[in-house]
Design an enzyme around this catalytic site. Structure first.
Site, PDB file in Angstrom:
ATOM      1  N   SER A 209       0.835  -1.190   0.000  1.00  0.00           N
ATOM      2  CA  SER A 209       0.000   0.000   0.000  1.00  0.00           C
ATOM      3  C   SER A 209       0.875   1.248   0.000  1.00  0.00           C
ATOM      4  O   SER A 209       1.677   1.431  -0.911  1.00  0.00           O
ATOM      5  CB  SER A 209      -0.966  -0.030   1.182  1.00  0.00           C
ATOM      6  OG  SER A 209      -1.984   0.936   1.031  1.00  0.00           O
ATOM      7  N   GLU A 325      -9.589  -6.287  -3.252  1.00  0.00           N
ATOM      8  CA  GLU A 325      -9.012  -5.169  -2.517  1.00  0.00           C
ATOM      9  C   GLU A 325     -10.052  -4.298  -1.803  1.00  0.00           C
ATOM     10  O   GLU A 325      -9.904  -3.945  -0.643  1.00  0.00           O
ATOM     11  CB  GLU A 325      -8.201  -4.276  -3.471  1.00  0.00           C
ATOM     12  CG  GLU A 325      -6.937  -4.901  -4.007  1.00  0.00           C
ATOM     13  CD  GLU A 325      -5.746  -4.782  -3.057  1.00  0.00           C
ATOM     14  OE1 GLU A 325      -5.910  -4.199  -1.970  1.00  0.00           O
ATOM     15  OE2 GLU A 325      -4.660  -5.280  -3.415  1.00  0.00           O
ATOM     16  N   HIS A 431      -7.965  -5.624   0.890  1.00  0.00           N
ATOM     17  CA  HIS A 431      -6.731  -4.869   1.074  1.00  0.00           C
ATOM     18  C   HIS A 431      -6.150  -5.181   2.444  1.00  0.00           C
ATOM     19  O   HIS A 431      -6.861  -5.173   3.440  1.00  0.00           O
ATOM     20  CB  HIS A 431      -7.052  -3.375   0.969  1.00  0.00           C
ATOM     21  CG  HIS A 431      -5.871  -2.489   0.814  1.00  0.00           C
ATOM     22  ND1 HIS A 431      -5.049  -2.525  -0.285  1.00  0.00           N
ATOM     23  CD2 HIS A 431      -5.368  -1.517   1.612  1.00  0.00           C
ATOM     24  CE1 HIS A 431      -4.107  -1.615  -0.167  1.00  0.00           C
ATOM     25  NE2 HIS A 431      -4.260  -0.988   0.989  1.00  0.00           N
TER      26      HIS A 431
END
Length: 510
Positions: A209, A325, A431
Protein backbone atom coordinates in the site's frame (compact mmCIF):
# COMPACT_ATOMS: atom_id res chain seq x y z
CA UNK A 1 -6.78 10.13 -4.97
CA UNK A 2 -4.76 6.95 -5.22
CA UNK A 3 -6.13 3.99 -3.24
CA UNK A 4 -4.58 2.95 0.04
CA UNK A 5 -5.62 1.41 3.30
CA UNK A 6 -5.94 4.77 4.99
CA UNK A 7 -9.63 4.78 4.01
CA UNK A 8 -10.12 1.29 5.40
CA UNK A 9 -8.43 2.21 8.66
CA UNK A 10 -10.55 5.31 8.94
CA UNK A 11 -13.91 3.56 8.62
CA UNK A 12 -12.84 0.76 10.93
CA UNK A 13 -11.54 3.12 13.57
CA UNK A 14 -14.71 5.12 13.33
CA UNK A 15 -16.90 2.16 13.70
CA UNK A 16 1.01 -25.72 -5.54
CA UNK A 17 4.26 -25.04 -6.73
CA UNK A 18 6.50 -25.81 -3.80
CA UNK A 19 9.19 -23.21 -3.25
CA UNK A 20 12.62 -23.62 -1.75
CA UNK A 21 14.18 -21.31 0.81
CA UNK A 22 17.87 -20.81 1.52
CA UNK A 23 19.14 -23.48 3.88
CA UNK A 24 20.45 -22.41 7.28
CA UNK A 25 23.63 -24.07 8.53
CA UNK A 26 22.32 -26.78 10.86
CA UNK A 27 25.41 -26.89 13.03
CA UNK A 28 25.94 -23.17 13.39
CA UNK A 29 26.13 -21.84 16.90
CA UNK A 30 23.85 -19.04 17.99
CA UNK A 31 25.34 -15.79 16.74
CA UNK A 32 26.22 -13.08 19.28
CA UNK A 33 23.65 -10.54 20.44
CA UNK A 34 26.25 -7.76 20.55
CA UNK A 35 27.06 -6.50 17.07
CA UNK A 36 29.28 -3.65 15.94
CA UNK A 37 27.94 -1.03 13.55
CA UNK A 38 29.63 1.99 11.97
CA UNK A 39 28.33 4.22 14.78
CA UNK A 40 28.79 1.87 17.74
CA UNK A 41 27.94 -1.50 19.24
CA UNK A 42 24.35 -2.65 19.87
CA UNK A 43 23.03 -5.37 22.15
CA UNK A 44 19.95 -7.20 20.96
CA UNK A 45 18.08 -10.24 22.19
CA UNK A 46 17.62 -13.84 21.10
CA UNK A 47 14.41 -15.84 21.35
CA UNK A 48 12.28 -18.25 19.30
CA UNK A 49 15.08 -18.97 16.85
CA UNK A 50 15.83 -15.39 15.87
CA UNK A 51 18.02 -12.51 17.00
CA UNK A 52 16.35 -9.12 17.25
CA UNK A 53 17.98 -5.68 17.31
CA UNK A 54 15.53 -2.83 17.70
CA UNK A 55 15.67 0.94 17.92
CA UNK A 56 18.98 1.45 16.12
CA UNK A 57 19.35 5.09 14.97
CA UNK A 58 20.03 5.34 11.25
CA UNK A 59 19.85 9.15 11.00
CA UNK A 60 19.95 12.18 13.28
CA UNK A 61 16.66 13.28 14.88
CA UNK A 62 14.90 15.64 12.40
CA UNK A 63 13.91 18.16 15.07
CA UNK A 64 14.25 21.92 15.46
CA UNK A 65 16.15 23.37 12.51
CA UNK A 66 16.37 19.86 10.98
CA UNK A 67 12.57 19.59 10.65
CA UNK A 68 11.82 19.26 6.90
CA UNK A 69 15.44 18.80 5.89
CA UNK A 70 17.19 15.84 4.34
CA UNK A 71 18.27 13.23 6.92
CA UNK A 72 21.70 13.69 8.47
CA UNK A 73 24.01 10.91 9.74
CA UNK A 74 23.32 9.52 13.19
CA UNK A 75 25.79 10.50 15.89
CA UNK A 76 28.15 7.73 17.08
CA UNK A 77 28.02 6.47 20.66
CA UNK A 78 30.41 4.87 23.08
CA UNK A 79 29.82 1.66 24.97
CA UNK A 80 27.12 -0.85 23.99
CA UNK A 81 23.71 0.58 23.10
CA UNK A 82 20.63 -1.30 24.25
CA UNK A 83 18.73 -2.53 21.19
CA UNK A 84 15.97 -4.59 22.79
CA UNK A 85 13.13 -2.09 22.35
CA UNK A 86 11.85 -0.35 19.21
CA UNK A 87 12.35 3.35 18.72
CA UNK A 88 9.50 5.85 19.08
CA UNK A 89 6.79 6.00 16.43
CA UNK A 90 7.00 8.95 14.07
CA UNK A 91 4.41 11.70 14.51
CA UNK A 92 1.01 10.58 13.17
CA UNK A 93 -2.72 11.07 13.78
CA UNK A 94 -4.51 9.34 16.63
CA UNK A 95 -7.18 6.67 16.67
CA UNK A 96 -6.20 4.37 13.80
CA UNK A 97 -5.66 0.63 14.27
CA UNK A 98 -2.85 0.58 11.71
CA UNK A 99 -1.10 3.45 13.47
CA UNK A 100 0.51 4.38 16.76
CA UNK A 101 -0.59 7.81 18.03
CA UNK A 102 2.51 9.96 18.36
CA UNK A 103 3.79 13.53 18.35
CA UNK A 104 7.40 12.34 18.39
CA UNK A 105 9.82 13.69 15.79
CA UNK A 106 12.91 11.88 17.12
CA UNK A 107 11.89 8.70 15.35
CA UNK A 108 14.43 7.65 12.71
CA UNK A 109 15.22 4.19 14.03
CA UNK A 110 15.33 0.77 12.42
CA UNK A 111 15.09 -2.87 13.48
CA UNK A 112 17.03 -5.94 12.33
CA UNK A 113 15.85 -9.53 12.75
CA UNK A 114 18.03 -12.45 11.72
CA UNK A 115 18.04 -16.23 12.19
CA UNK A 116 19.71 -17.03 15.50
CA UNK A 117 21.91 -19.77 14.04
CA UNK A 118 22.62 -18.27 10.64
CA UNK A 119 26.12 -17.74 9.30
CA UNK A 120 27.35 -16.32 6.05
CA UNK A 121 25.56 -13.89 3.81
CA UNK A 122 21.78 -14.17 3.78
CA UNK A 123 19.40 -12.24 1.52
CA UNK A 124 18.15 -9.03 3.11
CA UNK A 125 14.52 -7.93 3.05
CA UNK A 126 13.91 -4.26 3.89
CA UNK A 127 10.27 -3.81 4.84
CA UNK A 128 8.68 -0.39 4.22
CA UNK A 129 5.47 -0.33 6.21
CA UNK A 130 2.22 0.89 4.75
CA UNK A 131 -0.42 3.18 6.21
CA UNK A 132 -0.96 5.73 3.42
CA UNK A 133 2.43 7.27 4.32
CA UNK A 134 0.44 8.67 7.24
CA UNK A 135 0.42 5.99 9.94
CA UNK A 136 2.31 3.01 11.28
CA UNK A 137 5.67 1.78 12.52
CA UNK A 138 8.10 -0.81 11.29
CA UNK A 139 8.08 -2.83 14.50
CA UNK A 140 4.34 -3.56 14.49
CA UNK A 141 5.00 -6.11 11.70
CA UNK A 142 6.59 -9.09 13.43
CA UNK A 143 9.21 -10.55 11.04
CA UNK A 144 10.24 -13.70 12.93
CA UNK A 145 8.73 -16.13 10.42
CA UNK A 146 10.37 -14.37 7.48
CA UNK A 147 13.72 -14.42 9.27
CA UNK A 148 13.35 -18.07 10.25
CA UNK A 149 12.85 -18.91 6.58
CA UNK A 150 16.34 -17.63 5.81
CA UNK A 151 16.38 -13.84 5.49
CA UNK A 152 17.71 -10.90 7.43
CA UNK A 153 14.72 -8.57 7.82
CA UNK A 154 15.04 -4.83 8.35
CA UNK A 155 12.19 -2.44 9.10
CA UNK A 156 12.31 1.26 9.83
CA UNK A 157 10.29 4.23 10.98
CA UNK A 158 10.27 7.16 8.58
CA UNK A 159 8.68 10.59 8.63
CA UNK A 160 4.98 10.46 7.83
CA UNK A 161 2.27 12.84 6.72
CA UNK A 162 2.90 16.51 7.37
CA UNK A 163 6.38 15.84 8.80
CA UNK A 164 7.47 13.76 5.83
CA UNK A 165 5.81 15.38 2.83
CA UNK A 166 5.05 19.06 3.46
CA UNK A 167 6.14 20.93 0.35
CA UNK A 168 6.51 24.71 0.30
CA UNK A 169 8.88 27.11 -1.50
CA UNK A 170 9.65 28.53 1.94
CA UNK A 171 11.06 25.18 3.06
CA UNK A 172 12.87 24.16 -0.10
CA UNK A 173 13.89 20.52 -0.21
CA UNK A 174 12.41 17.60 -2.07
CA UNK A 175 8.88 17.42 -0.73
CA UNK A 176 9.61 13.76 -0.09
CA UNK A 177 11.53 13.65 3.18
CA UNK A 178 9.90 10.36 4.14
CA UNK A 179 11.31 8.79 0.97
CA UNK A 180 14.69 10.32 1.74
CA UNK A 181 14.55 8.77 5.23
CA UNK A 182 14.05 5.36 3.64
CA UNK A 183 17.07 5.97 1.42
CA UNK A 184 19.11 6.83 4.52
CA UNK A 185 18.00 3.53 6.06
CA UNK A 186 19.06 1.71 2.89
CA UNK A 187 22.47 3.37 3.05
CA UNK A 188 22.72 2.17 6.67
CA UNK A 189 21.88 -1.35 5.46
CA UNK A 190 24.59 -1.20 2.79
CA UNK A 191 27.19 -0.14 5.37
CA UNK A 192 26.19 -2.36 8.29
CA UNK A 193 24.08 -5.36 7.38
CA UNK A 194 27.07 -7.64 6.82
CA UNK A 195 27.75 -7.57 10.57
CA UNK A 196 24.30 -9.08 11.12
CA UNK A 197 24.80 -11.91 8.61
CA UNK A 198 23.16 -10.19 5.65
CA UNK A 199 24.48 -9.77 2.13
CA UNK A 200 24.71 -6.06 1.23
CA UNK A 201 24.72 -7.10 -2.41
CA UNK A 202 21.39 -8.89 -2.15
CA UNK A 203 18.91 -6.36 -0.73
CA UNK A 204 15.19 -6.55 -1.53
CA UNK A 205 12.93 -3.61 -0.76
CA UNK A 206 9.37 -4.67 0.03
CA UNK A 207 6.31 -2.55 0.71
CA UNK A 208 2.54 -2.74 0.79
CA UNK A 209 0.00 0.00 0.00
CA UNK A 210 1.65 3.30 1.04
CA UNK A 211 4.89 1.36 1.53
CA UNK A 212 4.41 -0.16 -1.90
CA UNK A 213 4.08 3.29 -3.43
CA UNK A 214 7.34 4.13 -1.67
CA UNK A 215 8.92 1.16 -3.47
CA UNK A 216 7.59 2.64 -6.71
CA UNK A 217 9.38 5.84 -5.75
CA UNK A 218 12.65 4.02 -5.14
CA UNK A 219 12.38 2.31 -8.50
CA UNK A 220 12.02 5.75 -10.10
CA UNK A 221 14.48 7.76 -7.96
CA UNK A 222 18.07 8.14 -9.19
CA UNK A 223 19.09 8.65 -5.54
CA UNK A 224 18.06 5.06 -4.78
CA UNK A 225 20.29 3.56 -7.47
CA UNK A 226 22.48 0.77 -6.11
CA UNK A 227 20.76 0.69 -2.72
CA UNK A 228 18.66 -2.40 -3.56
CA UNK A 229 18.77 -5.33 -5.95
CA UNK A 230 15.17 -6.59 -6.06
CA UNK A 231 11.77 -5.11 -5.27
CA UNK A 232 8.42 -6.42 -4.02
CA UNK A 233 5.38 -4.20 -4.60
CA UNK A 234 2.16 -5.26 -2.85
CA UNK A 235 -1.16 -3.51 -3.52
CA UNK A 236 0.40 -0.37 -4.97
CA UNK A 237 0.04 0.03 -8.75
CA UNK A 238 2.98 2.21 -9.78
CA UNK A 239 1.22 2.92 -13.08
CA UNK A 240 -1.34 5.15 -11.35
CA UNK A 241 0.26 6.30 -8.09
CA UNK A 242 3.38 7.08 -6.17
CA UNK A 243 3.82 10.82 -6.64
CA UNK A 244 2.15 14.22 -6.77
CA UNK A 245 2.69 17.32 -8.83
CA UNK A 246 4.47 20.22 -7.20
CA UNK A 247 1.34 22.35 -7.65
CA UNK A 248 -0.87 19.84 -5.83
CA UNK A 249 1.62 19.39 -3.00
CA UNK A 250 2.13 23.10 -2.51
CA UNK A 251 -1.61 23.80 -2.57
CA UNK A 252 -2.11 21.22 0.17
CA UNK A 253 0.76 22.66 2.17
CA UNK A 254 -0.52 26.23 1.79
CA UNK A 255 -3.67 25.22 3.64
CA UNK A 256 -1.58 23.82 6.49
CA UNK A 257 0.54 26.98 6.63
CA UNK A 258 -2.59 29.10 6.82
CA UNK A 259 -4.21 26.94 9.51
CA UNK A 260 -1.20 27.18 11.82
CA UNK A 261 -0.94 30.94 11.33
CA UNK A 262 2.34 31.14 9.43
CA UNK A 263 1.16 32.50 6.07
CA UNK A 264 1.94 36.11 6.99
CA UNK A 265 5.17 35.40 8.90
CA UNK A 266 8.31 37.19 7.82
CA UNK A 267 10.14 33.86 7.93
CA UNK A 268 7.61 31.16 7.07
CA UNK A 269 10.08 28.32 7.53
CA UNK A 270 11.11 29.49 11.02
CA UNK A 271 7.47 29.94 11.94
CA UNK A 272 6.60 26.42 10.80
CA UNK A 273 9.53 24.89 12.64
CA UNK A 274 8.30 26.50 15.86
CA UNK A 275 4.74 25.09 15.58
CA UNK A 276 4.08 22.15 17.95
CA UNK A 277 3.76 18.79 16.23
CA UNK A 278 0.20 18.35 17.55
CA UNK A 279 -0.94 21.55 15.82
CA UNK A 280 0.68 20.50 12.54
CA UNK A 281 -0.97 17.08 12.69
CA UNK A 282 -4.36 18.66 13.32
CA UNK A 283 -3.90 21.13 10.46
CA UNK A 284 -2.88 18.40 8.01
CA UNK A 285 -5.83 16.17 8.88
CA UNK A 286 -6.27 12.45 9.22
CA UNK A 287 -7.23 11.43 5.69
CA UNK A 288 -4.51 12.96 3.53
CA UNK A 289 -2.74 10.82 0.94
CA UNK A 290 0.81 12.28 0.82
CA UNK A 291 3.24 11.31 -1.90
CA UNK A 292 6.70 12.57 -2.92
CA UNK A 293 6.76 15.43 -5.41
CA UNK A 294 7.66 14.54 -9.00
CA UNK A 295 9.82 16.85 -11.07
CA UNK A 296 12.51 17.15 -8.41
CA UNK A 297 16.06 15.85 -8.09
CA UNK A 298 14.71 13.15 -5.78
CA UNK A 299 12.01 12.07 -8.23
CA UNK A 300 12.60 13.58 -11.70
CA UNK A 301 9.72 11.61 -13.25
CA UNK A 302 6.56 10.08 -11.93
CA UNK A 303 6.93 6.33 -11.36
CA UNK A 304 4.55 5.72 -14.25
CA UNK A 305 6.62 7.83 -16.63
CA UNK A 306 9.87 6.30 -15.41
CA UNK A 307 8.51 2.80 -16.07
CA UNK A 308 7.15 3.75 -19.48
CA UNK A 309 10.47 5.26 -20.53
CA UNK A 310 12.61 2.54 -18.98
CA UNK A 311 14.42 5.20 -16.94
CA UNK A 312 14.22 3.50 -13.57
CA UNK A 313 16.36 1.25 -11.39
CA UNK A 314 16.06 -2.00 -13.32
CA UNK A 315 15.97 -4.82 -10.81
CA UNK A 316 13.82 -7.97 -10.71
CA UNK A 317 10.34 -7.07 -9.42
CA UNK A 318 7.59 -9.12 -7.79
CA UNK A 319 4.36 -7.16 -8.09
CA UNK A 320 0.93 -8.21 -6.88
CA UNK A 321 -2.60 -7.31 -5.93
CA UNK A 322 -5.34 -8.84 -3.80
CA UNK A 323 -8.37 -10.30 -5.56
CA UNK A 324 -10.91 -8.32 -3.52
CA UNK A 325 -9.01 -5.17 -2.52
CA UNK A 326 -12.05 -2.93 -1.95
CA UNK A 327 -14.23 -5.42 -0.06
CA UNK A 328 -12.80 -4.45 3.29
CA UNK A 329 -13.18 -0.75 2.55
CA UNK A 330 -16.80 -1.01 1.48
CA UNK A 331 -17.72 -3.49 4.21
CA UNK A 332 -15.82 -1.49 6.81
CA UNK A 333 -18.08 1.50 6.18
CA UNK A 334 -20.87 -0.54 7.73
CA UNK A 335 -19.05 -0.41 11.07
CA UNK A 336 -18.82 3.38 11.23
CA UNK A 337 -21.23 5.16 13.61
CA UNK A 338 -24.56 5.18 11.83
CA UNK A 339 -23.25 2.77 9.22
CA UNK A 340 -25.22 -0.05 7.70
CA UNK A 341 -25.06 -2.39 4.70
CA UNK A 342 -25.45 -0.61 1.39
CA UNK A 343 -29.00 -0.83 0.04
CA UNK A 344 -29.70 -2.11 -3.47
CA UNK A 345 -31.11 1.24 -4.52
CA UNK A 346 -27.90 3.00 -3.58
CA UNK A 347 -25.66 1.05 -5.94
CA UNK A 348 -26.48 2.75 -9.24
CA UNK A 349 -26.28 6.30 -7.78
CA UNK A 350 -22.87 5.48 -6.29
CA UNK A 351 -21.62 4.30 -9.69
CA UNK A 352 -23.04 7.39 -11.42
CA UNK A 353 -21.39 9.66 -8.88
CA UNK A 354 -17.99 8.06 -9.48
CA UNK A 355 -18.03 7.35 -13.20
CA UNK A 356 -20.26 10.03 -14.71
CA UNK A 357 -20.70 9.53 -18.45
CA UNK A 358 -19.23 6.01 -18.22
CA UNK A 359 -21.67 4.90 -15.51
CA UNK A 360 -24.12 3.19 -17.88
CA UNK A 361 -21.35 1.03 -19.31
CA UNK A 362 -20.08 0.17 -15.82
CA UNK A 363 -23.57 -0.78 -14.61
CA UNK A 364 -24.07 -2.98 -17.66
CA UNK A 365 -20.75 -4.74 -17.10
CA UNK A 366 -21.32 -5.08 -13.33
CA UNK A 367 -25.06 -5.70 -12.83
CA UNK A 368 -26.18 -5.81 -9.23
CA UNK A 369 -27.77 -9.26 -9.63
CA UNK A 370 -24.37 -10.81 -10.42
CA UNK A 371 -22.80 -9.92 -7.07
CA UNK A 372 -25.28 -10.80 -4.34
CA UNK A 373 -25.34 -7.41 -2.65
CA UNK A 374 -24.88 -3.76 -3.46
CA UNK A 375 -21.76 -3.58 -1.28
CA UNK A 376 -20.14 -6.56 -2.97
CA UNK A 377 -20.97 -5.15 -6.41
CA UNK A 378 -19.51 -1.75 -5.59
CA UNK A 379 -16.37 -3.40 -4.20
CA UNK A 380 -15.95 -5.44 -7.40
CA UNK A 381 -16.16 -2.32 -9.56
CA UNK A 382 -13.71 -0.36 -7.44
CA UNK A 383 -11.29 -3.27 -7.12
CA UNK A 384 -11.10 -3.85 -10.85
CA UNK A 385 -10.93 -0.17 -11.74
CA UNK A 386 -8.50 1.13 -9.10
CA UNK A 387 -6.38 -1.93 -8.33
CA UNK A 388 -6.50 -4.89 -10.69
CA UNK A 389 -6.25 -3.16 -14.07
CA UNK A 390 -3.55 -0.67 -12.93
CA UNK A 391 -1.50 -3.47 -11.37
CA UNK A 392 -1.55 -5.43 -14.62
CA UNK A 393 -0.55 -2.22 -16.42
CA UNK A 394 2.33 -1.86 -13.95
CA UNK A 395 3.53 -5.41 -14.65
CA UNK A 396 3.31 -4.77 -18.39
CA UNK A 397 5.44 -1.63 -18.09
CA UNK A 398 8.02 -3.31 -15.86
CA UNK A 399 8.30 -6.44 -17.97
CA UNK A 400 9.47 -4.45 -20.99
CA UNK A 401 12.70 -3.64 -19.18
CA UNK A 402 13.33 -6.02 -16.29
CA UNK A 403 12.45 -9.54 -15.03
CA UNK A 404 8.96 -9.30 -13.57
CA UNK A 405 6.74 -11.74 -11.72
CA UNK A 406 3.11 -11.03 -10.85
CA UNK A 407 0.81 -12.65 -8.30
CA UNK A 408 -2.76 -12.31 -7.14
CA UNK A 409 -3.53 -13.13 -3.51
CA UNK A 410 -6.92 -14.81 -3.95
CA UNK A 411 -7.58 -16.76 -0.73
CA UNK A 412 -11.22 -16.46 0.35
CA UNK A 413 -10.97 -17.73 3.94
CA UNK A 414 -8.87 -14.87 5.29
CA UNK A 415 -8.83 -13.55 8.87
CA UNK A 416 -10.78 -10.37 9.67
CA UNK A 417 -9.60 -7.59 11.97
CA UNK A 418 -9.40 -8.82 15.55
CA UNK A 419 -12.24 -7.56 17.74
CA UNK A 420 -14.40 -6.19 14.92
CA UNK A 421 -17.86 -7.60 14.14
CA UNK A 422 -18.58 -9.48 10.95
CA UNK A 423 -19.80 -7.55 7.94
CA UNK A 424 -22.78 -8.24 5.66
CA UNK A 425 -20.69 -9.93 2.97
CA UNK A 426 -17.36 -11.81 3.13
CA UNK A 427 -14.27 -9.62 2.86
CA UNK A 428 -12.12 -12.41 1.36
CA UNK A 429 -8.80 -11.21 -0.13
CA UNK A 430 -9.36 -7.59 0.86
CA UNK A 431 -6.73 -4.87 1.07
CA UNK A 432 -4.13 -5.90 3.69
CA UNK A 433 -5.43 -9.49 3.81
CA UNK A 434 -2.05 -10.95 2.80
CA UNK A 435 -0.15 -9.22 5.60
CA UNK A 436 -0.88 -11.71 8.44
CA UNK A 437 0.42 -14.46 6.15
CA UNK A 438 3.82 -12.74 5.96
CA UNK A 439 4.08 -11.09 9.37
CA UNK A 440 2.92 -11.61 12.93
CA UNK A 441 0.40 -8.79 13.12
CA UNK A 442 -1.86 -8.38 16.14
CA UNK A 443 -4.31 -6.39 14.08
CA UNK A 444 -5.77 -9.61 12.61
CA UNK A 445 -7.37 -12.76 13.97
CA UNK A 446 -5.06 -15.75 14.31
CA UNK A 447 -4.52 -17.91 11.23
CA UNK A 448 -6.12 -21.39 11.46
CA UNK A 449 -3.92 -24.37 10.46
CA UNK A 450 -4.85 -24.43 6.77
CA UNK A 451 -4.12 -20.73 6.46
CA UNK A 452 -0.91 -21.09 8.45
CA UNK A 453 0.28 -23.58 5.84
CA UNK A 454 -0.50 -21.06 3.10
CA UNK A 455 1.51 -18.52 5.08
CA UNK A 456 4.52 -20.86 5.10
CA UNK A 457 4.31 -21.28 1.35
CA UNK A 458 4.05 -17.55 0.74
CA UNK A 459 6.96 -16.78 3.04
CA UNK A 460 8.98 -19.42 1.22
CA UNK A 461 8.19 -17.78 -2.12
CA UNK A 462 9.02 -14.29 -0.87
CA UNK A 463 12.35 -15.37 0.63
CA UNK A 464 13.21 -17.36 -2.47
CA UNK A 465 12.60 -14.23 -4.54
CA UNK A 466 14.84 -12.24 -2.22
CA UNK A 467 17.56 -14.85 -2.61
CA UNK A 468 17.30 -15.60 -6.34
CA UNK A 469 14.88 -13.18 -8.03
CA UNK A 470 12.52 -16.09 -8.75
CA UNK A 471 9.58 -16.81 -6.39
CA UNK A 472 8.85 -20.10 -8.14
CA UNK A 473 6.61 -19.30 -11.10
CA UNK A 474 6.88 -18.06 -14.67
CA UNK A 475 7.96 -14.57 -15.59
CA UNK A 476 5.36 -12.06 -16.72
CA UNK A 477 5.83 -11.03 -20.33
CA UNK A 478 3.72 -9.14 -22.84
CA UNK A 479 3.36 -12.27 -24.93
CA UNK A 480 2.49 -14.36 -21.87
CA UNK A 481 0.90 -12.34 -19.06
CA UNK A 482 1.34 -14.93 -16.36
CA UNK A 483 -0.29 -14.06 -13.04
CA UNK A 484 0.04 -16.62 -10.24
CA UNK A 485 -3.03 -17.16 -8.05
CA UNK A 486 -2.05 -17.70 -4.42
CA UNK A 487 -4.60 -19.62 -2.36
CA UNK A 488 -4.67 -22.36 0.26
CA UNK A 489 -5.22 -24.82 -2.60
CA UNK A 490 -3.00 -25.47 -5.60
CA UNK A 491 -1.17 -22.41 -6.84
CA UNK A 492 -1.99 -21.98 -10.50
CA UNK A 493 -2.28 -19.43 -13.24
CA UNK A 494 -5.03 -16.90 -12.60
CA UNK A 495 -7.62 -16.00 -15.22
CA UNK A 496 -6.78 -12.47 -14.22
CA UNK A 497 -7.80 -10.43 -17.24
CA UNK A 498 -11.16 -12.18 -17.50
CA UNK A 499 -11.91 -12.10 -13.78
CA UNK A 500 -11.22 -8.38 -13.51
CA UNK A 501 -12.65 -7.24 -16.87
CA UNK A 502 -9.29 -5.86 -17.95
CA UNK A 503 -10.33 -5.34 -21.58
CA UNK A 504 -13.40 -3.41 -20.44
CA UNK A 505 -11.42 -1.03 -18.24
CA UNK A 506 -8.69 -0.60 -20.83
CA UNK A 507 -11.27 0.30 -23.47
CA UNK A 508 -13.11 2.63 -21.10
CA UNK A 509 -9.99 4.60 -20.35
CA UNK A 510 -9.27 5.41 -23.99
Amino acid sequence: MTPSYGRLAGVLAAGLLATATPALPAAAATAPVVVGTATGEVRGSAAAGVRSFQGIPYAAPPVGDLRWTSPRPAAPWTGVRDATRPGPACAQPTGYPIGVPSENEDCLYLNVTTPAKAKGKLPVVVWIHGGSLMYGTGDMYGPARLASAGAVVVSMNYRLGVMGFLSSPALGGSGGFGLEDQQAALRWVRANIGAFGGDPGKVTIMGQSGGGYAVCGHLASPASKGLFHRAIVQSAPCATGGSRTRAAAEAESAKVIEKVGCEEAGDVAACLRAVPAADLLAAYGAFAEPRPVAGTALLPRTPARALRDGRFNRVPVLVGVNHDEERGMVAGAELAPGGRPMRAGEYAPAIRAQFGADAAAVLKRYPLRAHGSAGAALAAVRTDHAWAAPTLDTARLLSRWTPTRMYEFAEKDTPWFAGYPATSFPVRAQHMAELPYLFDLKLFEKLPPRQARLAERMIGAWVRFAATGDPGWARFAERDRHVRSLTAGTWKRAAFERDHAYAFWTGLSR
